[in-house]
Motif scaffolding. Structure first.
Motif: not given
Length: 232
Positions: A95-96, A118-123
């Protein structure tokens, strides 16, 4: 006279002594693609990390700078990444841990392969710049990534589903939270299937059935009413 496109000879820009088949490649580490160091020199802090795994170099970059970086890799004479191989995404069962958007690039003149991430935070909203202005071949690749993962590509000229039908509302099939048996109970799925009009899944050009027009989504009706050609 119609101008002709020059023929790209693979490896034509690479040094003559460059090995064509790497040997004795370690699992991790090893010599990175020289483009990684060039990116760090050109974009500094926008390059977050460089990894080399089985001889392939992965460069993790800031999401907001993706289009600038891709354009530079394509246009700069020392890089010449003229072939966008793929655009995809990866989601982990964590989830994190953020989703990864992945671009595979090849420089045919230099015989180089580079993986950008590229990193996309789930929140946060799942959105990255589209690379369509540089590679028009990204059109369907980004639509498929949007369709399967729900990632929006800002600047894409026609971002809509490509594999699932446009009215599909149960989520994105390659996300980890997507239920394999659907979000609804089997009874509800059967009820909806029996109530659905299968003709509404297709465009007017494909069906030419006037009755289906009223059941299409508002956005699709507006596009058809404006005379836009849909379908592939």
């Amino acid at each position: 006279m119609t101008p002709t496109t020059p023929i790209q000879i693979p490896g034509s820009a690479a040094p003559h002594d460059a090995p064509r088949t790497p040997k004795q490649i370690p699992h991790r580490g090893g010599t990175p693609n020289p483009s990684a160091a060039d990116l760090q020199a050109q974009f500094g802090a926008a390059v977050l990390r460089v990894d080399v795994v089985w001889g392939e170099t992965t460069v993790v970059v800031e999401t907001a700078r993706v289009l600038d970086i891709v354009r530079w890799l394509h246009d700069d004479p020392s890089q010449r990444y003229d072939y966008l191989v793929d655009v995809t995404a990866v989601e982990f069962r964590d989830l994190e841990q953020p989703l990864e958007v992945v671009w595979h690039l090849r420089s045919l003149p230099y015989r180089r392969f580079l993986r950008l991430k590229a990193l996309l935070p789930k929140g946060a909203p799942l959105e990255v710049p589209s690379v369509w202005p540089v590679y028009h071949g990204a059109d369907w690749l980004e639509r498929e990534c949007f369709d399967m993962f729900g990632i929006r590509f800002a600047g894409h000229p026609d971002l809509r589903r490509i594999l699932m039908w446009e009215q599909y509302k149960e989520g994105f099939p390659l996300r980890k939270d997507f239920p394999l048996r659907g979000r609804f109970s089997r009874a509800e799925q059967l009820k909806q299937a029996l109530a659905a009009n299968p003709e509404a899944r297709y465009s007017m050009e494909e069906l030419t059935v006037a009755e289906a027009f009223a059941e299409l989504p508002d956005e699709m009706r507006r596009r058809l009413a404006s005379g836009e050609v849909t379908g592939e």
